[in-house]
Design a protein around this motif. Structure first.
Motif, PDB file in Angstrom:
ATOM      1  N   ARG A 316      -5.139  36.414 -10.792  1.00  0.00           N
ATOM      2  CA  ARG A 316      -4.411  35.734 -12.065  1.00  0.00           C
ATOM      3  C   ARG A 316      -5.175  36.041 -13.368  1.00  0.00           C
ATOM      4  O   ARG A 316      -5.402  35.023 -13.946  1.00  0.00           O
ATOM      5  CB  ARG A 316      -4.315  34.306 -11.738  1.00  0.00           C
ATOM      6  N   THR A 319      -2.067  36.874 -18.176  1.00  0.00           N
ATOM      7  CA  THR A 319      -0.778  36.502 -17.810  1.00  0.00           C
ATOM      8  C   THR A 319       0.487  37.218 -18.829  1.00  0.00           C
ATOM      9  O   THR A 319       0.280  37.525 -19.864  1.00  0.00           O
ATOM     10  CB  THR A 319      -0.519  34.954 -18.478  1.00  0.00           C
ATOM     11  N   SER A 325      -2.836  31.912 -25.421  1.00  0.00           N
ATOM     12  CA  SER A 325      -2.265  30.785 -24.878  1.00  0.00           C
ATOM     13  C   SER A 325      -0.807  30.696 -25.786  1.00  0.00           C
ATOM     14  O   SER A 325      -0.198  29.575 -25.809  1.00  0.00           O
ATOM     15  CB  SER A 325      -2.955  29.423 -25.299  1.00  0.00           C
ATOM     16  N   TYR A 508       3.329  34.127 -12.312  1.00  0.00           N
ATOM     17  CA  TYR A 508       2.829  33.340 -13.408  1.00  0.00           C
ATOM     18  C   TYR A 508       3.430  32.315 -14.015  1.00  0.00           C
ATOM     19  O   TYR A 508       3.224  31.807 -15.301  1.00  0.00           O
ATOM     20  CB  TYR A 508       2.335  34.509 -14.489  1.00  0.00           C
ATOM     21  N   ARG A 509       4.686  31.782 -13.289  1.00  0.00           N
ATOM     22  CA  ARG A 509       5.558  30.788 -13.966  1.00  0.00           C
ATOM     23  C   ARG A 509       4.847  29.389 -14.453  1.00  0.00           C
ATOM     24  O   ARG A 509       5.062  28.995 -15.517  1.00  0.00           O
ATOM     25  CB  ARG A 509       6.743  30.593 -13.100  1.00  0.00           C
ATOM     26  N   ALA A 510       3.999  29.139 -13.725  1.00  0.00           N
ATOM     27  CA  ALA A 510       3.094  27.849 -13.833  1.00  0.00           C
ATOM     28  C   ALA A 510       2.312  27.857 -15.073  1.00  0.00           C
ATOM     29  O   ALA A 510       2.273  27.081 -16.026  1.00  0.00           O
ATOM     30  CB  ALA A 510       2.528  27.303 -12.624  1.00  0.00           C
ATOM     31  N   VAL A 511       1.940  29.357 -15.171  1.00  0.00           N
ATOM     32  CA  VAL A 511       0.975  29.409 -16.299  1.00  0.00           C
ATOM     33  C   VAL A 511       1.618  29.577 -17.653  1.00  0.00           C
ATOM     34  O   VAL A 511       1.377  28.931 -18.743  1.00  0.00           O
ATOM     35  CB  VAL A 511       0.084  30.660 -16.197  1.00  0.00           C
ATOM     36  N   GLU A 513       4.728  27.962 -18.058  1.00  0.00           N
ATOM     37  CA  GLU A 513       5.174  26.602 -18.587  1.00  0.00           C
ATOM     38  C   GLU A 513       4.047  25.797 -19.222  1.00  0.00           C
ATOM     39  O   GLU A 513       4.445  24.825 -19.706  1.00  0.00           O
ATOM     40  CB  GLU A 513       5.853  26.110 -17.211  1.00  0.00           C
ATOM     41  N   SER A 514       2.734  26.022 -18.813  1.00  0.00           N
ATOM     42  CA  SER A 514       1.889  25.263 -19.635  1.00  0.00           C
ATOM     43  C   SER A 514       1.558  25.640 -20.869  1.00  0.00           C
ATOM     44  O   SER A 514       0.889  25.195 -21.902  1.00  0.00           O
ATOM     45  CB  SER A 514       0.413  25.725 -18.832  1.00  0.00           C
ATOM     46  N   VAL A 515       2.387  26.744 -21.516  1.00  0.00           N
ATOM     47  CA  VAL A 515       2.106  27.349 -22.840  1.00  0.00           C
ATOM     48  C   VAL A 515       3.252  27.342 -23.498  1.00  0.00           C
ATOM     49  O   VAL A 515       3.471  27.709 -24.849  1.00  0.00           O
ATOM     50  CB  VAL A 515       1.446  28.682 -23.104  1.00  0.00           C
ATOM     51  N   SER A 518       9.995  24.946 -20.799  1.00  0.00           N
ATOM     52  CA  SER A 518      10.436  25.560 -19.238  1.00  0.00           C
ATOM     53  C   SER A 518      11.690  26.435 -19.765  1.00  0.00           C
ATOM     54  O   SER A 518      11.740  27.492 -19.222  1.00  0.00           O
ATOM     55  CB  SER A 518      10.565  24.461 -18.364  1.00  0.00           C
TER      56      SER A 518
END
Length: 552
Positions: A316, A319, A325, A508-511, A513-515, A518
Motif C-alpha cells: 500500500r 494510492t 491526500s 485502496y477504498r478505505a484510504v 474514503e479518508s480523503v 464515500s
C-alpha cells in the motif's frame, strides 16, 4: 542488427540494406535497370543510355539526348552514373547529376522526361519492393492472351483498368499464399492477393480486352481461370480499385448507432505529414533504442518495474487517484499520466516504423469518454513481413512497461510525499495502458500481434461471429477450434484485467474514503470498473440478450 549507414533494422545474415542499398559484410547487391515496359537490364558492363541506335539502352523520348548518360559497373562500392553532356540533364532521386553519382537499390533515374528505376533482382521466395502508382500516373506492363469471354466480368468494362493511386507489395514466401498487399493510397483500403491473383492484376492495364484477359487466365490456370479472374475483378471493383467503378461502400447509409456506441465513439483531430518528424527523431538518436544492448536493457527494466509495482501495491505504498491526500488532484495526475503514456506509446510505434524504413502518413488525438489518446497511422506496416509487423505492434506495449518501470522504481526509491504520489499515479496509468493495449478483444496491439502469430486475418470479426452464434444457441458443428480458443482466451484476458483493476481499487477504498466522501469514491471506482468491463459487456451482452429473447 542495424544498417551502419541509415540505421534501419536488418535481418541477420543479409548482404545489403533494403532501405538505402548499402552493401554489408563486403557483399555488393547486384543491381539492374528497370525500364518503363518492365524490361530489366543487368549492370554488368559499361552502359550508355540515349536515343542513338548504338546505345546500350535506347530511349525514344524526345527529351533524351542521343548519348544522354553513362553507367559504370560495380567497383566494390556500387555502380555510378554520369551525365554525358545531355541537353535536359540527368537526375538521381531528385538531385541533378553534376559528377559521378552512386546508384543504389530503389534509386530513381530521370533523363529528361524519361524515368528508370534501379533494383536488385529478387528471387521468387523473397519480398519485393513496394510498387507505388500515384494518382494520375500509370503503370503499363506487357502481356499476351487468347480470346474468350466470361459474362460475369463484363460490368467492369471491356478493357478493365486498375486506376492509379495504389501501392503493391510482395511479401516473403513465409507469409503464405496470399502474400501480396494492395493498398488504396486515397482511402487506405487494403486487399491481400495470392501469387496467381497478382499475375492477373498485372494485366489490368486498360490495354487488354476481356476476351484477352479470359484467354490469358485460361492459359495460366486452366478451366478455373475465368472464375478466378471474375472473382478478382469483383474484389477490386468492390473496393474501388477498378477505374470507372464505384466501390461497394459508395452511397451506403450507415447502420443505426446505439447510445453505448455513440458514447464510446472517439472524437479525433488528425495531423498529416508527421512521418518526417519520426524519421528525424530516429536519425538523431532514436536508432539507439533499437540496438541489441538497448533492447536487452529495456527488457530487464520492464521486468524489474513489474516486480516493483507489485511490491508497492502489496505494501500500500501510494494510492490510486490520490496525490497529497487529494483525490481530485490525483485524478487529474492520472489523466495526465494516461496522455503521457499514450503519447510515448505512439512515438514508439512511429520510431519502429522508421526503423524498418516505413513512413507514418498521419497522426492525431482522440478523446473517448474522458480519456485522452494519441495515435499514429501504422498501416504501412502491412507492407512488411510478419515478424516486422509484430515488432512494430509490440513497440507500444514495450514503451508502456518501460514507463511503468521507471515510475515504479522512482516511487520505490522516494520518501513519502507528493512527488512519490505522482510517480505512483504515472506508474498506475502506464500499467493500465499496457493491459488495455494487450487486450486481444480490442483493435489494439495485442490483437494485431496475435493475428500475425496465428496467421488468421480477420480473427476478431470471425471469432466474434462464431462466439455470438454459440452464445445465442446457433453454433455449428464445423466451428473453428482456433476461433473458439481465441474467444475464450480473449474473454479470460478481459475478465482477469478487469478483476485486477477492481481488486486494486477495492484494496485502496478505505484510504480513498479518508480523503474524499464515500459517494465520490464509489462513483470514481464504478466509472473505472465500467471502463474495464465494457469490452466484456460488448462481446457477451448482445448474443445473450438475443438468446433470452429467442431471436435467431
Amino acid at each position: 542488427m542495424l544498417c551502419p549507414s541509415c540505421r534501419r533494422r536488418l535481418e541477420r545474415g543479409t548482404s545489403w540494406c533494403g532501405s538505402c542499398g548499402t552493401p554489408l559484410a563486403g557483399a555488393a547487391a547486384p543491381l539492374e535497370l528497370v525500364l518503363g515496359d518492365a524490361t530489366r537490364v543487368p549492370v554488368v558492363a559499361v552502359l550508355t543510355i540515349g536515343r542513338a541506335p548504338g546505345s546500350s539502352v535506347v530511349l525514344g523520348d524526345p527529351t533524351v539526348s542521343r548519348v544522354h548518360a553513362r553507367i559504370s559497373p560495380d567497383n566494390g562500392e556500387g555502380p555510378v552514373i554520369e551525365d554525358a553532356g545531355s541537353s535536359h540533364g540527368t537526375w538521381v532521386d531528385g538531385v541533378r547529376v553534376t559528377g559521378p553519382a552512386r546508384l543504389h537499390d530503389g534509386a530513381k533515374i530521370r533523363l529528361g522526361d524519361a524515368e528508370l528505376l534501379v533494383e536488385r533482382r529478387r528471387e521468387a521466395t523473397e519480398a519485393g519492393r513496394t510498387i507505388v502508382v500515384r494518382a494520375g500516373a500509370s503503370l503499363v506492363v506487357p502481356a499476351a492472351g487468347a480470346p474468350g469471354l466470361d459474362a460475369t466480368a463484363t460490368r467492369f468494362g471491356m478493357r478493365p483498368r486498375v486506376r492509379s493511386g495504389y501501392a503493391l507489395k510482395r511479401l516473403e514466401a513465409a507469409e503464405g499464399n496470399r502474400r501480396w498487399v494492395l493498398k488504396d493510397l486515397g482511402t487506405g483500403t487494403f486487399l491481400r492477393l495470392s501469387d496467381n491473383d497478382a499475375q492477373l492484376f498485372e494485366q489490368l492495364d486498360g490495354q487488354h480486352s476481356l476476351a484477352d484477359l479470359i484467354g490469358e487466365a485460361e492459359r495460366r490456370f486452366g478451366p478455373t481461370g475465368p472464375a478466378r479472374l471474375a472473382r478478382l475483378l469483383a474484389d477490386l471493383g468492390e473496393r474501388g480499385f477498378i477505374a470507372g467503378v464505384e466501390s461497394g461502400t459508395h452511397g451506403m447509409v450507415d447502420a443505426p448507432v446505439g447510445r453505448l456506441q455513440r458514447l464510446m465513439r472517439p472524437r479525433e483531430k488528425v495531423f498529416s505529414g508527421v512521418g518526417r518528424a519520426f524519421d528525424a527523431i530516429y536519425r538523431r538518436g532514436g536508432w539507439v533504442l533499437f540496438t541489441r544492448a538497448a533492447l536487452i536493457a529495456l527488457a530487464v527494466l520492464a521486468a524489474a518495474g513489474v516486480g516493483a509495482f507489485v511490491y508497492l501495491v502489496a505494501g500500500r505504498y501510494g494510492t490510486p487517484f490520490v496525490v497529497a491526500s487529494k483525490i481530485g488532484l490525483g485524478g487529474l495526475v492520472f489523466l495526465f499520466g494516461r496522455f503521457l503514456v499514450v503519447a510515448v506509446h505512439e512515438v514508439a510505434h512511429g520510431l519502429a516504423m522508421s526503423a524498418y524504413g516505413r513512413r507514418v502518413e498521419k497522426a492525431g488525438f482522440k478523446l473517448m469518454l474522458v480519456f485522452p489518446y494519441a495515435y499514429v497511422d501504422t498501416s504501412e506496416a502491412w507492407f512488411e513481413p510478419r515478424r516486422r509487423r509484430i515488432a512494430i505492434s509490440a513497440a507500444g506495449p514495450v514503451s508502456d512497461f518501460t514507463l511503468g518501470a521507471v515510475f515504479s522504481l522512482a516511487c520505490l526509491a522516494l520518501d513519502p510525499g507528493a512527488v512519490r504520489d505522482v510517480c505512483f499515479q504515472l506508474a498506475f496509468a502506464a500499467y493500465v495502458g499496457a493491459c488495455f493495449n494487450l487486450n486481444p478483444f480490442l483493435d489494439r496491439d495485442g490483437y494485431h500481434m496475435l493475428v500475425d502469430v496465428l496467421r488468421e486475418p480477420g480473427l476478431r470479426r470471425r471469432a466474434r461471429e462464431q462466439f455470438s452464434r454459440r452464445l445465442s444457441g446457433h453454433g455449428a458443428g464445423d466451428d473453428s477450434p482456433v476461433l473458439a480458443r481465441y474467444s475464450l482466451f480473449g474473454l479470460l484476458w478481459s475478465v482477469v484485467a478487469a478483476l485486477f483493476v477492481i481488486g486494486l481499487t477495492l484494496r485502496y477504498r478505505a484510504v480513498l474514503e479518508s480523503v474524499a466522501p464515500s459517494w465520490i469514491v464509489w462513483t470514481v471506482m464504478a466509472t473505472v470498473w465500467l471502463a474495464v468491463f465494457v469490452p466484456v459487456l460488448i462481446v457477451i451482452g448482445r448474443p445473450l440478450v438475443a438468446r433470452l429473447r429467442g431471436e435467431g
